[in-house]
Design an enzyme around this catalytic site. Sequence first.
Site, PDB file in Angstrom:
ATOM      1  N   ASP A 197     -23.397 -56.505 -50.313  1.00  0.00           N
ATOM      2  CA  ASP A 197     -22.363 -56.514 -49.283  1.00  0.00           C
ATOM      3  C   ASP A 197     -21.441 -57.712 -49.431  1.00  0.00           C
ATOM      4  O   ASP A 197     -20.221 -57.576 -49.449  1.00  0.00           O
ATOM      5  CB  ASP A 197     -23.004 -56.515 -47.890  1.00  0.00           C
ATOM      6  CG  ASP A 197     -24.001 -55.387 -47.724  1.00  0.00           C
ATOM      7  OD1 ASP A 197     -23.570 -54.227 -47.787  1.00  0.00           O
ATOM      8  OD2 ASP A 197     -25.195 -55.663 -47.561  1.00  0.00           O
ATOM      9  N   GLU A 206     -24.094 -51.735 -54.881  1.00  0.00           N
ATOM     10  CA  GLU A 206     -22.711 -51.303 -55.070  1.00  0.00           C
ATOM     11  C   GLU A 206     -21.903 -52.222 -55.984  1.00  0.00           C
ATOM     12  O   GLU A 206     -21.236 -51.756 -56.908  1.00  0.00           O
ATOM     13  CB  GLU A 206     -22.020 -51.206 -53.714  1.00  0.00           C
ATOM     14  CG  GLU A 206     -20.598 -50.682 -53.790  1.00  0.00           C
ATOM     15  CD  GLU A 206     -20.048 -50.272 -52.442  1.00  0.00           C
ATOM     16  OE1 GLU A 206     -18.854 -50.517 -52.201  1.00  0.00           O
ATOM     17  OE2 GLU A 206     -20.792 -49.687 -51.636  1.00  0.00           O
TER      18      GLU A 206
END
Length: 378
Positions: A17, A273
């Site tokens: 994140d 990610e």
Amino acid sequence: MRRQWDIFCTVIDNFGDIGVCWRLAKQLAHEHDQSVRLWVDDLVSFATIVPTVNPRAQQQNILCIEICYWQQAFVEAEPADVVIEAFACELPEVYVTAMLQKKKPPIWINLEYLSAEPWVTQYHGLPSPHPHFCLTKTFFFPGFVLGSGGLLREKNLLARQDAFDQKADQAFLQRKGLLNRKDDEIRISLFCYENAPIEKFIQVLSESTVPVLLIVPQGIVADRIVALFNHASSQINALIHHKQLTIQIIPFMEQTDYDLMLLSCDFNFVRGEDSFVRAQWATKPFIWNIYPQQEGVHWKKLDAFLTLYMADLPVEAASAVQAMWHCWNGKYEMNSLIWENLAAFHRSLMQHNKNWVNQLLELEDLVSNLVQLAENRL
């Protein structure tokens, strides 16, 4: 036009994140001349990938970006022109109230998680009115196809990669204290969650017919590997030798160095990610350890990406990729045949990944899309 941006980030899985939000903040400030304030609730994790961050500072300025510690007892702050709520984190109530009091409400964007699922383009850009206040946020979905928000990609990314030749690679290895290459060696970077079949993979690599160097960042996974060999410690730059396998445990790298390591390795195991996207830009064969979700929801996300990514791959290579990815994420047991089948397609996967990157380059980058969205509404 120079605008004020607030980015709110809660750190959930330690690095993904904040990794995305930090790249986003840097690109907004340095490429689009925006004024950026980044609110982060975990400065300790942040400092792991950005060593200049002071984990005890309430406010600090790094690379022309204001970094603020997001505490539960949120201090009052003047809302920015554009507010990004990263990955569905919830803005502080006092901040939302302050947004209401502005003469012109800020552009409020919910930056969602990256997905290749087909529904993304249907929901990208849709408004979401606040249930109680006269405020509306906009859903912004990163993605791999037209109609999505695109991917993070700096303007000089490909130029930096083109400049990473053999001489630059050698200089990088020396600067970071990484082992020099052996003849016929396979070099692998390993960044994964605890659910990956680490011990079984170590066993498979140990039986390789060629030398293997496995580069692992310090942390829980490195500790598990150390325990496997009853090694003295997982100290930084520790070396473990077992048959054909050498394991080097390293400290976490700052993002630009991590990008170079992905270029330096032959295979990159990535997670979450941020590293997942960077591995794609690096064009080396990569294996994604997706963040596990309840009721197996993550499998739809993983297979949706594979469907897109493997569309132009020959059947045999596509089968090898899918088997390795499914195995690495726990669908069935890791074995040497699955790894050897994938490794055999290294050269063809390199070419495929270059074609894949060229396809992604046809899309506008994520930050440019965000700036355009904001300008259209301000």
